[in-house]
Design a protein around this motif. Sequence first.
Motif, mmCIF file in Angstrom:
data_model
loop_
_atom_site.group_PDB
_atom_site.id
_atom_site.type_symbol
_atom_site.label_atom_id
_atom_site.label_comp_id
_atom_site.label_asym_id
_atom_site.label_seq_id
_atom_site.Cartn_x
_atom_site.Cartn_y
_atom_site.Cartn_z
ATOM 1 N N GLY A 1 -30.853 67.465 20.915
ATOM 2 C CA GLY A 1 -29.460 67.571 20.480
ATOM 3 C C GLY A 1 -28.805 66.232 20.208
ATOM 4 N N ALA A 2 -29.295 65.164 20.849
ATOM 5 C CA ALA A 2 -28.754 63.816 20.626
ATOM 6 C C ALA A 2 -29.441 63.139 19.444
ATOM 7 N N ASP A 3 -30.215 63.881 18.681
ATOM 8 C CA ASP A 3 -30.935 63.406 17.500
ATOM 9 C C ASP A 3 -31.992 62.349 17.829
ATOM 10 N N ARG A 4 -32.523 62.410 19.054
ATOM 11 C CA ARG A 4 -33.628 61.528 19.433
ATOM 12 C C ARG A 4 -34.940 62.214 19.077
ATOM 13 N N LEU A 5 -35.922 61.429 18.645
ATOM 14 C CA LEU A 5 -37.258 61.940 18.381
ATOM 15 C C LEU A 5 -38.064 61.775 19.666
ATOM 16 N N LEU A 6 -38.483 62.896 20.272
ATOM 17 C CA LEU A 6 -39.158 62.887 21.553
ATOM 18 C C LEU A 6 -40.625 63.233 21.386
ATOM 19 N N GLU A 7 -41.481 62.625 22.241
ATOM 20 C CA GLU A 7 -42.894 62.956 22.232
ATOM 21 C C GLU A 7 -43.292 63.477 23.606
ATOM 22 N N VAL A 8 -43.974 64.617 23.611
ATOM 23 C CA VAL A 8 -44.499 65.227 24.829
ATOM 24 C C VAL A 8 -45.921 65.690 24.537
ATOM 25 N N GLU A 9 -46.638 66.103 25.574
ATOM 26 C CA GLU A 9 -48.004 66.577 25.390
ATOM 27 C C GLU A 9 -48.127 68.025 25.827
ATOM 28 N N LEU A 10 -48.834 68.787 25.024
ATOM 29 C CA LEU A 10 -49.158 70.166 25.330
ATOM 30 C C LEU A 10 -50.610 70.201 25.774
ATOM 31 N N HIS A 11 -50.869 70.607 27.017
ATOM 32 C CA HIS A 11 -52.232 70.680 27.549
ATOM 33 C C HIS A 11 -52.694 72.123 27.511
ATOM 34 N N GLY A 12 -53.845 72.353 26.908
ATOM 35 C CA GLY A 12 -54.400 73.696 26.843
ATOM 36 C C GLY A 12 -54.161 74.330 25.491
ATOM 37 N N HIS A 13 -54.406 75.624 25.447
ATOM 38 C CA HIS A 13 -54.310 76.366 24.194
ATOM 39 C C HIS A 13 -53.135 77.331 24.228
ATOM 40 N N LEU A 14 -52.558 77.531 23.059
ATOM 41 C CA LEU A 14 -51.532 78.547 22.846
ATOM 42 C C LEU A 14 -51.957 79.367 21.633
ATOM 43 N N PRO A 15 -51.444 80.580 21.491
ATOM 44 C CA PRO A 15 -51.729 81.314 20.254
ATOM 45 C C PRO A 15 -51.252 80.517 19.046
ATOM 46 N N GLN A 16 -51.979 80.639 17.946
ATOM 47 C CA GLN A 16 -51.677 79.816 16.768
ATOM 48 C C GLN A 16 -50.267 80.077 16.239
ATOM 49 N N SER A 17 -49.774 81.286 16.404
ATOM 50 C CA SER A 17 -48.450 81.627 15.883
ATOM 51 C C SER A 17 -47.330 81.320 16.870
ATOM 52 N N ALA A 18 -47.629 80.689 17.993
ATOM 53 C CA ALA A 18 -46.632 80.482 19.044
ATOM 54 C C ALA A 18 -45.592 79.432 18.699
ATOM 55 N N LEU A 19 -45.999 78.338 18.050
ATOM 56 C CA LEU A 19 -45.074 77.240 17.724
ATOM 57 C C LEU A 19 -45.228 76.838 16.270
ATOM 58 N N HIS A 20 -44.101 76.633 15.629
ATOM 59 C CA HIS A 20 -44.090 76.159 14.243
ATOM 60 C C HIS A 20 -43.046 75.052 14.119
ATOM 61 N N PRO A 21 -43.210 74.151 13.157
ATOM 62 C CA PRO A 21 -42.157 73.169 12.910
ATOM 63 C C PRO A 21 -40.827 73.882 12.630
ATOM 64 N N ALA A 22 -39.764 73.342 13.144
ATOM 65 C CA ALA A 22 -38.389 73.842 13.023
ATOM 66 C C ALA A 22 -38.052 74.916 14.044
ATOM 67 N N ASP A 23 -39.009 75.348 14.882
ATOM 68 C CA ASP A 23 -38.681 76.282 15.955
ATOM 69 C C ASP A 23 -37.771 75.599 16.962
ATOM 70 N N HIS A 24 -36.787 76.331 17.440
ATOM 71 C CA HIS A 24 -35.880 75.830 18.471
ATOM 72 C C HIS A 24 -36.505 76.192 19.812
ATOM 73 N N VAL A 25 -36.794 75.190 20.642
ATOM 74 C CA VAL A 25 -37.519 75.414 21.889
ATOM 75 C C VAL A 25 -36.809 74.761 23.074
ATOM 76 N N GLN A 26 -37.079 75.313 24.249
ATOM 77 C CA GLN A 26 -36.662 74.702 25.506
ATOM 78 C C GLN A 26 -37.940 74.445 26.294
ATOM 79 N N LEU A 27 -38.167 73.189 26.644
ATOM 80 C CA LEU A 27 -39.393 72.791 27.318
ATOM 81 C C LEU A 27 -39.104 72.399 28.756
#
Length: 189
Positions: free
Chosen positions: A101-127
């Motif tokens: 929301g503060a327009d910062r570009l953040l980098e995080v790591e996803l460990h493991g597998h998710l279904p291919q349709s689970a995340l797409h660019p422009a999805d609004h997420v809470q991590l």
Amino acid sequence: MNETGLSVVMMDTDLHIRRVVRPTERIVTGRVVRLLEGYPREVPVRQPVLVAVLIAAGVMGLLMLLVRSLLSSGGGAARRSFKELKKGPEFLVTPLRLRDGADRLLEVELHGHLPQSALHPADHVQLTLRPQRDPELPPRIERIVNLTTGQLLTPRTATVWSHLGPPLLLQAMLGALLLAGIAAWTALG
């Protein structure tokens, strides 16, 4: 004008390039910018843990071998070598970039597998994030709430225990119980 007589136009080189930052908050909300190419990372297996499991499993294995020889039934499962067990399991690491929301570009790591349709660019997420043991690495994702699709996602990775496998762990537990029983019997006798 330069020495050739042509006028030179100076361009503004102060471009607004945003740096990628690593969040320190436990919960971050933003939009997925990009899922980078994943790569494998190995879970280290500590040698004392492995040796303890193999010794306990070996005691039970000897007892099972004795019973098999008495009953003269053949067979037996193929065993993995110490080197294979020590290598440890690998899991997929996918770097993920999002804009908060503060327009910062953040980098995080996803460990493991998710279904291919689970995340797409422009999805609004809470991590929900957790810092890693190595402070040089970005935080890893524990849980994802995809606010665009309404999905709750929990990535799962291989562990040392899943790498060793249920048969070896069961054999080690039975061997440890047998050793504890022998130790208690000799202490009482």
